[in-house]
Design a protein around this motif. Structure first.
Motif, mmCIF file in Angstrom:
data_model
loop_
_atom_site.group_PDB
_atom_site.id
_atom_site.type_symbol
_atom_site.label_atom_id
_atom_site.label_comp_id
_atom_site.label_asym_id
_atom_site.label_seq_id
_atom_site.Cartn_x
_atom_site.Cartn_y
_atom_site.Cartn_z
ATOM 1 N N TYR A 76 -3.258 13.645 0.429
ATOM 2 C CA TYR A 76 -3.063 12.148 -0.858
ATOM 3 C C TYR A 76 -2.305 13.120 -1.845
ATOM 4 O O TYR A 76 -1.091 12.836 -2.729
ATOM 5 C CB TYR A 76 -4.231 11.823 -1.478
ATOM 6 C CG TYR A 76 -4.791 10.779 -1.212
ATOM 7 C CD1 TYR A 76 -4.277 9.960 0.301
ATOM 8 C CD2 TYR A 76 -6.206 10.657 -1.107
ATOM 9 C CE1 TYR A 76 -4.595 9.321 1.216
ATOM 10 C CE2 TYR A 76 -6.561 9.967 -0.213
ATOM 11 C CZ TYR A 76 -5.991 8.881 0.404
ATOM 12 O OH TYR A 76 -7.202 7.801 1.519
ATOM 13 N N LEU A 132 1.501 12.193 -0.601
ATOM 14 C CA LEU A 132 1.918 10.857 -1.575
ATOM 15 C C LEU A 132 1.902 11.378 -2.869
ATOM 16 O O LEU A 132 1.849 10.227 -3.105
ATOM 17 C CB LEU A 132 0.532 9.993 -0.942
ATOM 18 C CG LEU A 132 0.366 9.831 0.879
ATOM 19 C CD1 LEU A 132 -1.083 8.472 0.348
ATOM 20 C CD2 LEU A 132 1.652 9.223 1.178
ATOM 21 N N LEU A 145 -9.242 6.414 -4.324
ATOM 22 C CA LEU A 145 -8.560 7.259 -3.336
ATOM 23 C C LEU A 145 -9.650 7.992 -2.399
ATOM 24 O O LEU A 145 -9.618 7.900 -0.706
ATOM 25 C CB LEU A 145 -7.280 7.393 -3.276
ATOM 26 C CG LEU A 145 -6.433 6.307 -3.682
ATOM 27 C CD1 LEU A 145 -4.815 7.071 -3.648
ATOM 28 C CD2 LEU A 145 -5.657 5.050 -3.164
ATOM 29 N N PRO A 172 3.225 4.862 0.041
ATOM 30 C CA PRO A 172 1.849 5.802 -0.382
ATOM 31 C C PRO A 172 0.900 4.573 0.025
ATOM 32 O O PRO A 172 -0.380 4.593 0.770
ATOM 33 C CB PRO A 172 1.821 5.787 -1.520
ATOM 34 C CG PRO A 172 3.028 5.859 -1.751
ATOM 35 C CD PRO A 172 3.907 5.663 -1.557
ATOM 36 N N VAL A 182 -2.340 4.903 2.825
ATOM 37 C CA VAL A 182 -3.549 4.664 2.397
ATOM 38 C C VAL A 182 -4.271 3.256 3.048
ATOM 39 O O VAL A 182 -5.229 3.936 3.337
ATOM 40 C CB VAL A 182 -3.432 4.420 0.769
ATOM 41 C CG1 VAL A 182 -5.434 3.995 0.315
ATOM 42 C CG2 VAL A 182 -3.054 5.509 -0.269
#
Length: 600
Positions: free
Chosen positions: A436, A440, A450, A507, A511
């Motif tokens: 992440y 991202l 997240l 992103p 996810v």
């Protein structure tokens, strides 16, 4: 309305409805040709159905009911209601009474559907019918023809018999009226065990993930570098690997209650002692983390042993899914509350608060849990029959037949598939924050959701998969087919969504792919994680210990290999390795696994 029975005082001393005995004067039956009168009965009587229940059945098996009070008129042949019971329910029935050679019940539009006998016995009121009493009970050959009609209750006249408390009421036994029982007593005991295991696994992951948050302030306080932090994080697995198989052996030999109880107490104590060990020195902290791994290492084998004895096949998938979802929710709670506790009370508070919860769980465990339904005095006969009809009832294991276990292809299918599954799962859960952040460009401090999103997704889809699997089994699909379907979803679902990560450009879609990957991965709880109890219920603890050892090794090696790949390649290479292992696992599982028992 189903009328349970009216018994003659002139012919019997008492009435027995496969249950509690009533005084003779409490139950009066008037036969054909006798004068008009009122049947009088007072109090509560326990009645049980003697036959399978049908529409408008005569008596209801296992129904426990207070008598409905109403006034009835008995003429030459018919029993008719005169008033309405105090609870406002109308009595819309009539009963014709006559003599017959053999006692029969005739249901509406279904004559001779069952048999009914009135019994006379000399026990005192309030006594219980003993098993040997049936040989001494006399039968009265009276038959009752029952039909439902609506009566006008405004013009009837009745000669009443006074009751001891001064009322002129008759009491009819209604077989479908059930006595109010506290909710807790009706809750299935097997699901109490499942919920306690769920709570244990919740604590298990709460105590495990708190270090991943607390390590940040701890490393600053004690000046640890990245290598030291990695050593501390890995020390947990030293003990965790050690007790996977041992925990299974202990559970299969001495029972899951003792082993799981020991595990929770052990890892809770290690959690509480972690801050003290850290201040004493690094070696003591490493030992304490390894001790914590020892306690948590026995949890899964012990739980598997318990559920193999408590849960019938028809409920196996959903029960295991619920227990494992406790692990996922434990991670969510640990990740959510650890920062708050650290901010307000300091990093040691995380270990003290989480660890102390184990004592509350252990107190409930000692009171409510048993290793098998045969040992639990609170389990009803009906529930015990249900459980024993779908699970094992043999003596505890004394010797583990290792040669036999390791000679079975389905066992190796479990071990290999568990390795392939955990490789991808551990990589996603361990390296996801880095992905992440680096790929991202998310700020994980500001986007804490997240971090817990995959755990929430897995908790939800694990239970959905469990209900689907049990529904398929109840519809007649073979257990083998159900296990292969669910595990194929657990392999191919993550493989598909990981391949899509290299094609997404936003992103949000990345996810979403990660969440869908973890959600489909959770279907494995109804696949390989349920299969240990299918192929060898007596050795369920050992089998899970074997396969989970391979799974833990996959996590250790996979996590290390990912770092090595990222130094020389990209995230696409990392995902390709995982996808390849998912496909290998799918092939092995579908070729060699089975849902049938291969170890007895």
């Amino acid at each position: 309305m189903a009328i349970g029975g009216l018994i003659s005082n002139g012919n019997f001393g008492s009435y027995i409805g496969s249950g509690k005995v009533c005084r003779g004067e409490q139950a009066i039956l008037l036969h054909r040709g006798e004068r008009s009168a009122v049947a009088v009965m007072h109090g509560h009587v326990l009645c049980r159905k003697l036959w399978n229940q049908t529409v408008n059945g005569f008596v209801s098996r296992f129904s426990y009911g207070p008598f409905l009070r109403t006034t009835v008129h008995l003429d030459d042949n018919n029993l008719k209601p005169i008033s309405i019971s105090p609870n406002g329910r109308e009595l819309l029935s009539s009963m014709s009474l006559c003599h017959y050679e053999k006692s029969k019940i005739v249901y509406p539009q279904q004559r001779n559907a069952g048999s009914f006998a009135c019994y006379s016995f000399s026990r005192s009121p309030g006594d219980w019918l003993e098993s040997g009493d049936m040989d001494r009970i006399g039968k009265n050959n009276t038959c009752a023809y029952y039909k439902s009609e609506e009566y006008d209750i405004t013009e009837a006249k009745v000669d009443s018999l006074p009751s001891p408390d001064g009322t002129n009421e008759a009491v009819l036994v209604e077989g479908d009226v059930q006595e109010a029982v506290p909710w807790g007593q009706n809750f299935p005991k097997r699901w109490v065990i499942v919920l306690l295991c769920f709570a244990a696994f919740l604590l298990c992951n709460m105590d495990r993930v708190n270090m991943s948050i607390a390590i940040l302030p701890m490393s600053k306080e004690f000046n640890w570098n990245s290598a030291t932090v990695g050593l501390i994080q890995s020390s947990f697995f030293w003990g965790y690997l050690l007790t996977q198989i041992l925990g299974g052996i202990w559970a299969d030999k001495i029972g899951g209650k003792l082993v799981l109880g020991f595990g929770v107490v052990w890892w809770s104590a290690a959690t509480i002692l972690t801050p003290i060990a850290a201040r004493i020195g690094l070696p003591f902290l490493l030992i304490m983390r390894a001790f914590m791994g020892i306690g948590e290492g026995v949890a899964m084998p012990a739980m598997n042993n318990l559920l193999s004895k408590w849960i019938p096949v028809s409920e196996r998938s959903r029960s295991l899914a619920l227990v494992y979802s406790g692990m996922y929710l434990g991670s969510v709670i640990g990740l959510a509350f650890s920062p708050i506790l650290i901010h307000k009370f300091g990093w040691p508070s995380v270990f003290y608060s989480f660890g102390s919860l184990g004592s509350i769980w252990f107190a409930l465990w000692l009171r409510k849990a048993y290793s098998s339904p045969k040992e639990d005095p609170e389990v009803s006969k009906e529930e015990k029959k249900l459980i024993m009809g779908g699970s094992i009832s043999k003596e505890p294991v004394k010797i583990i037949p290792w040669r036999l276990i390791l000679s079975k292809a389905p066992v190796w299918a479990l071990i290999i598939s568990h390795f392939c599954h955990n490789w991808g799962t551990f990589i996603l859960l361990t390296w996801m924050p880095t992905y992440y952040n680096q790929v991202l460009k998310f700020n994980l401090t500001e986007s804490g959701l997240l971090c817990v999103l995959p755990w929430l997704t897995m908790a939800a889809f694990a239970n959905i998969g469990g209900w689907i699997a049990d529904t398929l089994v109840s519809k007649g699909l073979s257990i083998t087919a159900v296990r292969k379907i669910m595990q194929s979803i657990g392999f191919l679902g993550p493989a598909f969504f990981l391949t899509q990560l290299s094609h997404v450009r936003t992103p949000a879609l990345a996810v979403l792919c990660m969440a869908c990957s973890q959600g489909s991965d959770a279907f494995s709880q109804s696949g390989l994680y349920s299969n240990h109890q299918d192929i060898g219920p007596r050795y369920a603890g050992v089998l899970l210990g074997l396969s989970n050892t391979a799974g833990v090794l996959a996590g250790v090696f996979g996590t290390a290999a990912t770092g090595y790949i990222l130094q020389r390649g990209s995230w696409d290479d990392v995902f390709k390795v995982s996808v390849a292992l998912y496909i290998i696992g799918t092939l092995v599982w579908n070729l060699f696994s089975t849902g049938e028992k291969v170890l007895d």
